[in-house]
Enzyme design. Structure first.
Site, short mmCIF file in Angstrom:
data_model
loop_
_atom_site.label_atom_id
_atom_site.label_comp_id
_atom_site.label_asym_id
_atom_site.label_seq_id
_atom_site.Cartn_x
_atom_site.Cartn_y
_atom_site.Cartn_z
CG HIS A 131 -4.85 7.82 3.78
ND1 HIS A 131 -4.38 8.61 2.76
CD2 HIS A 131 -5.09 6.61 3.21
CE1 HIS A 131 -4.33 7.92 1.63
NE2 HIS A 131 -4.76 6.70 1.87
N GLY A 132 -6.71 7.86 7.84
CA GLY A 132 -6.65 8.01 9.29
C GLY A 132 -8.01 8.29 9.89
CG ASP B 152 -2.12 0.85 1.10
OD1 ASP B 152 -2.59 1.04 -0.04
OD2 ASP B 152 -2.62 1.34 2.13
CG HIS C 248 -6.45 4.61 -1.23
ND1 HIS C 248 -5.23 4.15 -0.76
CD2 HIS C 248 -6.66 4.01 -2.42
CE1 HIS C 248 -4.73 3.32 -1.66
NE2 HIS C 248 -5.57 3.21 -2.68
N GLY C 249 -8.77 5.66 2.22
CA GLY C 249 -9.22 6.47 3.36
C GLY C 249 -10.69 6.29 3.66
CB THR D 29 -8.24 4.12 10.62
OG1 THR D 29 -7.08 4.64 9.97
CG2 THR D 29 -8.40 4.78 11.98
#
Ligand SMILES: [Zn+2]
Length: 305
Positions: free
Chosen positions: A178-179, A82, A208-209, A233
Protein backbone atom coordinates in the site's frame (compact mmCIF):
# COMPACT_ATOMS: atom_id res chain seq x y z
CA UNK A 1 -27.21 0.98 -10.09
CA UNK A 2 -26.11 0.38 -6.55
CA UNK A 3 -25.11 -3.19 -5.83
CA UNK A 4 -22.57 -5.29 -3.93
CA UNK A 5 -19.16 -6.70 -4.75
CA UNK A 6 -20.42 -10.29 -4.99
CA UNK A 7 -22.80 -9.39 -7.82
CA UNK A 8 -20.02 -7.58 -9.64
CA UNK A 9 -17.12 -9.94 -8.99
CA UNK A 10 -18.93 -13.18 -9.70
CA UNK A 11 -19.40 -11.91 -13.25
CA UNK A 12 -15.71 -10.95 -13.39
CA UNK A 13 -14.76 -14.52 -12.42
CA UNK A 14 -17.15 -16.01 -14.94
CA UNK A 15 -15.89 -13.84 -17.78
CA UNK A 16 -12.21 -13.60 -16.80
CA UNK A 17 -11.71 -9.90 -16.18
CA UNK A 18 -10.99 -7.55 -13.29
CA UNK A 19 -12.93 -4.61 -11.85
CA UNK A 20 -11.32 -1.39 -10.69
CA UNK A 21 -11.87 -0.55 -7.03
CA UNK A 22 -11.07 3.14 -6.57
CA UNK A 23 -11.03 5.36 -3.50
CA UNK A 24 -13.31 8.38 -3.20
CA UNK A 25 -13.34 10.74 -0.24
CA UNK A 26 -15.20 13.72 -1.69
CA UNK A 27 -17.72 14.79 -4.30
CA UNK A 28 -15.18 15.32 -7.07
CA UNK A 29 -13.57 11.88 -6.70
CA UNK A 30 -16.96 10.19 -6.41
CA UNK A 31 -18.24 11.86 -9.57
CA UNK A 32 -14.91 11.37 -11.33
CA UNK A 33 -14.63 7.61 -10.77
CA UNK A 34 -18.33 6.88 -11.34
CA UNK A 35 -18.18 9.09 -14.44
CA UNK A 36 -15.25 7.00 -15.67
CA UNK A 37 -17.17 3.76 -15.13
CA UNK A 38 -20.18 5.24 -16.93
CA UNK A 39 -18.04 6.38 -19.88
CA UNK A 40 -16.37 2.95 -20.11
CA UNK A 41 -19.61 1.09 -19.36
CA UNK A 42 -17.66 -0.83 -16.76
CA UNK A 43 -18.68 -2.09 -13.32
CA UNK A 44 -17.00 -0.20 -10.48
CA UNK A 45 -16.23 -0.67 -6.80
CA UNK A 46 -15.81 2.37 -4.55
CA UNK A 47 -13.35 2.05 -1.67
CA UNK A 48 -13.70 3.97 1.56
CA UNK A 49 -11.26 3.16 4.35
CA UNK A 50 -11.57 3.38 8.12
CA UNK A 51 -9.02 6.18 8.43
CA UNK A 52 -10.59 8.12 5.58
CA UNK A 53 -13.97 7.91 7.30
CA UNK A 54 -12.55 9.02 10.62
CA UNK A 55 -10.44 11.86 9.28
CA UNK A 56 -12.73 13.31 6.65
CA UNK A 57 -15.33 11.34 4.72
CA UNK A 58 -18.03 10.47 7.24
CA UNK A 59 -20.16 7.57 6.02
CA UNK A 60 -23.40 9.33 7.03
CA UNK A 61 -22.56 11.94 4.37
CA UNK A 62 -20.75 9.82 1.81
CA UNK A 63 -23.01 6.77 1.50
CA UNK A 64 -26.10 8.74 0.36
CA UNK A 65 -23.86 10.57 -2.12
CA UNK A 66 -22.44 7.35 -3.55
CA UNK A 67 -25.88 5.73 -3.74
CA UNK A 68 -27.41 8.74 -5.49
CA UNK A 69 -24.66 8.82 -8.10
CA UNK A 70 -24.76 5.03 -8.51
CA UNK A 71 -28.49 5.11 -9.22
CA UNK A 72 -27.93 7.73 -11.92
CA UNK A 73 -25.96 5.29 -14.07
CA UNK A 74 -26.77 1.90 -15.55
CA UNK A 75 -23.35 0.52 -14.61
CA UNK A 76 -23.20 -1.55 -11.42
CA UNK A 77 -21.47 0.30 -8.59
CA UNK A 78 -20.61 -1.29 -5.23
CA UNK A 79 -19.32 0.38 -2.09
CA UNK A 80 -16.93 -1.44 0.22
CA UNK A 81 -15.43 -0.56 3.57
CA UNK A 82 -11.73 -0.99 2.81
CA UNK A 83 -9.62 -2.76 5.45
CA UNK A 84 -12.24 -2.89 8.18
CA UNK A 85 -10.31 -3.83 11.30
CA UNK A 86 -12.33 -2.50 14.23
CA UNK A 87 -15.71 -3.98 15.05
CA UNK A 88 -17.10 -0.50 15.78
CA UNK A 89 -16.14 0.76 12.33
CA UNK A 90 -17.41 -2.39 10.63
CA UNK A 91 -20.83 -2.11 12.29
CA UNK A 92 -20.88 1.64 11.58
CA UNK A 93 -20.31 0.95 7.88
CA UNK A 94 -22.93 -1.80 8.00
CA UNK A 95 -25.48 0.54 9.58
CA UNK A 96 -24.61 3.33 7.15
CA UNK A 97 -25.62 1.26 4.12
CA UNK A 98 -22.36 -0.02 2.68
CA UNK A 99 -23.22 -2.83 0.27
CA UNK A 100 -19.96 -4.62 1.03
CA UNK A 101 -17.43 -4.83 3.82
CA UNK A 102 -13.82 -5.91 3.94
CA UNK A 103 -12.69 -7.49 7.17
CA UNK A 104 -8.91 -7.37 7.36
CA UNK A 105 -7.72 -9.69 10.11
CA UNK A 106 -4.58 -10.54 8.17
CA UNK A 107 -2.32 -9.33 10.97
CA UNK A 108 -3.46 -12.33 13.03
CA UNK A 109 -2.60 -15.97 12.59
CA UNK A 110 -4.74 -18.10 10.30
CA UNK A 111 -7.17 -19.42 12.94
CA UNK A 112 -7.77 -16.00 14.51
CA UNK A 113 -8.15 -14.54 11.02
CA UNK A 114 -10.79 -17.18 10.25
CA UNK A 115 -12.61 -16.55 13.53
CA UNK A 116 -12.82 -12.78 13.05
CA UNK A 117 -13.66 -12.99 9.35
CA UNK A 118 -16.39 -15.56 9.95
CA UNK A 119 -18.05 -13.34 12.54
CA UNK A 120 -18.31 -10.46 10.07
CA UNK A 121 -19.53 -12.76 7.29
CA UNK A 122 -22.32 -14.07 9.53
CA UNK A 123 -23.47 -10.54 10.36
CA UNK A 124 -23.26 -9.29 6.79
CA UNK A 125 -24.65 -12.24 4.86
CA UNK A 126 -27.79 -12.18 7.02
CA UNK A 127 -28.61 -8.86 5.34
CA UNK A 128 -27.23 -9.42 1.85
CA UNK A 129 -24.02 -7.48 2.46
CA UNK A 130 -21.00 -9.03 0.73
CA UNK A 131 -17.65 -9.56 2.48
CA UNK A 132 -14.00 -9.56 1.45
CA UNK A 133 -11.35 -11.19 3.61
CA UNK A 134 -7.56 -11.12 3.41
CA UNK A 135 -5.22 -14.09 3.58
CA UNK A 136 -1.51 -13.34 3.61
CA UNK A 137 -0.74 -9.74 4.47
CA UNK A 138 -0.40 -6.79 2.09
CA UNK A 139 1.91 -4.35 3.87
CA UNK A 140 3.16 -0.83 3.28
CA UNK A 141 5.29 0.42 0.38
CA UNK A 142 7.03 2.90 2.66
CA UNK A 143 8.65 0.04 4.59
CA UNK A 144 9.09 -2.15 1.48
CA UNK A 145 6.85 -4.84 2.98
CA UNK A 146 6.09 -6.16 -0.50
CA UNK A 147 9.57 -7.72 -0.59
CA UNK A 148 8.86 -9.86 2.48
CA UNK A 149 7.78 -13.14 0.93
CA UNK A 150 6.85 -14.57 4.34
CA UNK A 151 3.78 -12.30 4.22
CA UNK A 152 2.65 -13.65 0.82
CA UNK A 153 -0.49 -15.76 0.57
CA UNK A 154 0.11 -19.49 0.78
CA UNK A 155 -2.14 -21.07 -1.86
CA UNK A 156 -2.35 -24.30 0.15
CA UNK A 157 -4.17 -22.39 2.93
CA UNK A 158 -6.80 -20.85 0.67
CA UNK A 159 -9.34 -23.68 0.63
CA UNK A 160 -9.48 -23.93 4.42
CA UNK A 161 -9.91 -20.15 4.74
CA UNK A 162 -12.57 -19.86 2.05
CA UNK A 163 -14.55 -22.88 3.24
CA UNK A 164 -14.43 -21.81 6.87
CA UNK A 165 -15.37 -18.16 6.30
CA UNK A 166 -17.55 -18.13 3.15
CA UNK A 167 -16.05 -14.82 2.02
CA UNK A 168 -17.29 -13.39 -1.29
CA UNK A 169 -13.88 -12.04 -2.29
CA UNK A 170 -10.35 -12.82 -1.19
CA UNK A 171 -7.49 -10.31 -0.98
CA UNK A 172 -4.13 -11.97 -1.47
CA UNK A 173 -0.53 -10.86 -1.00
CA UNK A 174 1.88 -11.52 -3.87
CA UNK A 175 4.34 -8.64 -4.00
CA UNK A 176 2.42 -5.36 -3.96
CA UNK A 177 2.17 -2.96 -1.01
CA UNK A 178 0.00 0.00 0.00
CA UNK A 179 1.00 3.60 -0.62
CA UNK A 180 3.75 5.07 -2.74
CA UNK A 181 6.92 3.20 -3.60
CA UNK A 182 10.27 5.02 -3.66
CA UNK A 183 10.81 6.84 -6.97
CA UNK A 184 11.83 4.45 -9.74
CA UNK A 185 10.90 1.27 -7.85
CA UNK A 186 8.52 -1.12 -9.58
CA UNK A 187 7.45 -4.19 -7.58
CA UNK A 188 8.00 -7.72 -8.83
CA UNK A 189 4.79 -9.71 -8.49
CA UNK A 190 4.63 -13.44 -7.96
CA UNK A 191 2.03 -14.30 -10.59
CA UNK A 192 2.28 -18.01 -9.75
CA UNK A 193 0.51 -17.30 -6.45
CA UNK A 194 -2.42 -15.77 -8.35
CA UNK A 195 -2.53 -18.74 -10.73
CA UNK A 196 -2.31 -21.25 -7.88
CA UNK A 197 -5.11 -19.57 -5.92
CA UNK A 198 -7.22 -19.43 -9.06
CA UNK A 199 -6.80 -23.16 -9.52
CA UNK A 200 -8.20 -24.02 -6.11
CA UNK A 201 -11.14 -21.62 -5.77
CA UNK A 202 -13.80 -19.75 -7.75
CA UNK A 203 -13.90 -17.00 -5.13
CA UNK A 204 -12.90 -13.69 -6.77
CA UNK A 205 -9.32 -12.62 -6.01
CA UNK A 206 -8.42 -9.04 -5.08
CA UNK A 207 -5.08 -7.31 -5.60
CA UNK A 208 -4.42 -4.51 -3.11
CA UNK A 209 -1.69 -1.89 -3.23
CA UNK A 210 -1.77 -1.74 -7.02
CA UNK A 211 -0.75 1.93 -7.19
CA UNK A 212 2.76 2.19 -8.59
CA UNK A 213 2.75 -1.41 -9.82
CA UNK A 214 2.69 -0.19 -13.42
CA UNK A 215 0.51 -1.01 -16.41
CA UNK A 216 2.35 -4.21 -17.37
CA UNK A 217 2.02 -5.74 -13.92
CA UNK A 218 -1.69 -4.90 -13.86
CA UNK A 219 -2.30 -6.51 -17.24
CA UNK A 220 -0.34 -9.63 -16.26
CA UNK A 221 -2.17 -9.86 -12.92
CA UNK A 222 -5.52 -9.77 -14.74
CA UNK A 223 -4.31 -12.47 -17.15
CA UNK A 224 -3.22 -14.59 -14.19
CA UNK A 225 -6.68 -14.35 -12.63
CA UNK A 226 -7.07 -11.20 -10.52
CA UNK A 227 -10.69 -9.95 -10.41
CA UNK A 228 -10.49 -6.78 -8.28
CA UNK A 229 -7.78 -4.15 -8.50
CA UNK A 230 -7.57 -1.68 -5.62
CA UNK A 231 -6.20 1.75 -6.46
CA UNK A 232 -5.99 4.75 -4.17
CA UNK A 233 -2.58 6.44 -4.17
CA UNK A 234 -2.21 6.70 -7.95
CA UNK A 235 -5.58 8.44 -8.30
CA UNK A 236 -4.99 10.78 -5.37
CA UNK A 237 -1.49 11.70 -6.56
CA UNK A 238 -2.64 12.23 -10.14
CA UNK A 239 -5.30 14.66 -8.90
CA UNK A 240 -2.83 16.38 -6.56
CA UNK A 241 -0.11 16.76 -9.21
CA UNK A 242 -2.56 18.09 -11.76
CA UNK A 243 -4.07 20.46 -9.19
CA UNK A 244 -0.63 21.91 -8.54
CA UNK A 245 0.05 22.25 -12.26
CA UNK A 246 -3.31 23.87 -12.94
CA UNK A 247 -2.89 26.37 -10.10
CA UNK A 248 0.65 27.23 -11.15
CA UNK A 249 -0.54 27.85 -14.69
CA UNK A 250 -3.52 29.85 -13.50
CA UNK A 251 -3.21 31.20 -9.94
CA UNK A 252 -6.52 33.07 -10.36
CA UNK A 253 -8.46 29.91 -11.15
CA UNK A 254 -12.18 30.19 -10.48
CA UNK A 255 -12.53 27.78 -7.57
CA UNK A 256 -15.66 26.06 -8.84
CA UNK A 257 -14.11 25.56 -12.28
CA UNK A 258 -11.00 24.22 -10.55
CA UNK A 259 -13.08 21.57 -8.73
CA UNK A 260 -14.86 20.62 -11.95
CA UNK A 261 -11.49 20.23 -13.68
CA UNK A 262 -10.09 18.12 -10.82
CA UNK A 263 -13.09 15.82 -11.25
CA UNK A 264 -12.15 15.45 -14.91
CA UNK A 265 -8.63 14.44 -13.89
CA UNK A 266 -10.03 11.76 -11.55
CA UNK A 267 -12.17 10.52 -14.42
CA UNK A 268 -9.23 10.50 -16.82
CA UNK A 269 -6.92 8.40 -14.60
CA UNK A 270 -9.71 6.00 -13.62
CA UNK A 271 -10.60 5.41 -17.27
CA UNK A 272 -6.96 4.52 -17.85
CA UNK A 273 -7.03 1.88 -15.13
CA UNK A 274 -10.38 0.53 -16.33
CA UNK A 275 -8.84 0.11 -19.80
CA UNK A 276 -6.17 -2.17 -18.27
CA UNK A 277 -8.64 -4.28 -16.29
CA UNK A 278 -10.65 -5.81 -19.13
CA UNK A 279 -13.91 -4.46 -17.66
CA UNK A 280 -14.74 -1.97 -20.43
CA UNK A 281 -18.22 -2.71 -21.80
CA UNK A 282 -18.91 -5.36 -19.15
CA UNK A 283 -21.82 -3.40 -17.65
CA UNK A 284 -23.86 -5.04 -20.42
CA UNK A 285 -23.54 -8.34 -18.51
CA UNK A 286 -25.68 -7.00 -15.67
CA UNK A 287 -29.41 -6.83 -15.82
CA UNK A 288 -31.10 -4.27 -13.66
CA UNK A 289 -32.31 -6.98 -11.35
CA UNK A 290 -30.22 -7.40 -8.29
CA UNK A 291 -30.91 -8.77 -4.89
CA UNK A 292 -29.42 -6.16 -2.64
CA UNK A 293 -31.83 -5.58 0.21
CA UNK A 294 -30.14 -3.69 2.95
CA UNK A 295 -32.58 -3.32 5.80
CA UNK A 296 -30.52 -3.17 8.97
CA UNK A 297 -33.38 -1.98 11.14
CA UNK A 298 -34.34 -5.55 12.01
CA UNK A 299 -30.95 -6.85 12.99
CA UNK A 300 -28.98 -6.67 16.20
CA UNK A 301 -25.36 -6.07 15.30
CA UNK A 302 -24.22 -6.77 18.85
CA UNK A 303 -21.72 -4.96 21.01
CA UNK A 304 -18.07 -4.19 20.30
CA UNK A 305 -15.37 -6.67 21.11
ZN1 LIG B 1 -5.62 -2.62 0.66
Amino acid sequence: MYTDIKTILDDAVKNHYAVIAASAVNLELARGIIGAADAEQAPLIILLGQGQMTRHARPEVMVPLFKTLAEETNVPVALILDHGRDWDMITKAFRSGFSSIMIDASAYDMQENIKRTKKVVELCHAQGVAVEGELGHVGQAATMDGLDTSMYTKPEEVIEFVNATHVDSLAIACGTAHGKYPDGFVPTLNFDIIREVKKVTNVPIALHGTSGAGDENIKKAVEAGINKINICTDIFNYCRDNSLKMLQENPNYDYLQFLIDVEQKAKEITRHFISLSGSTGKAANFKKTYNFNHDISKIDVGVGE
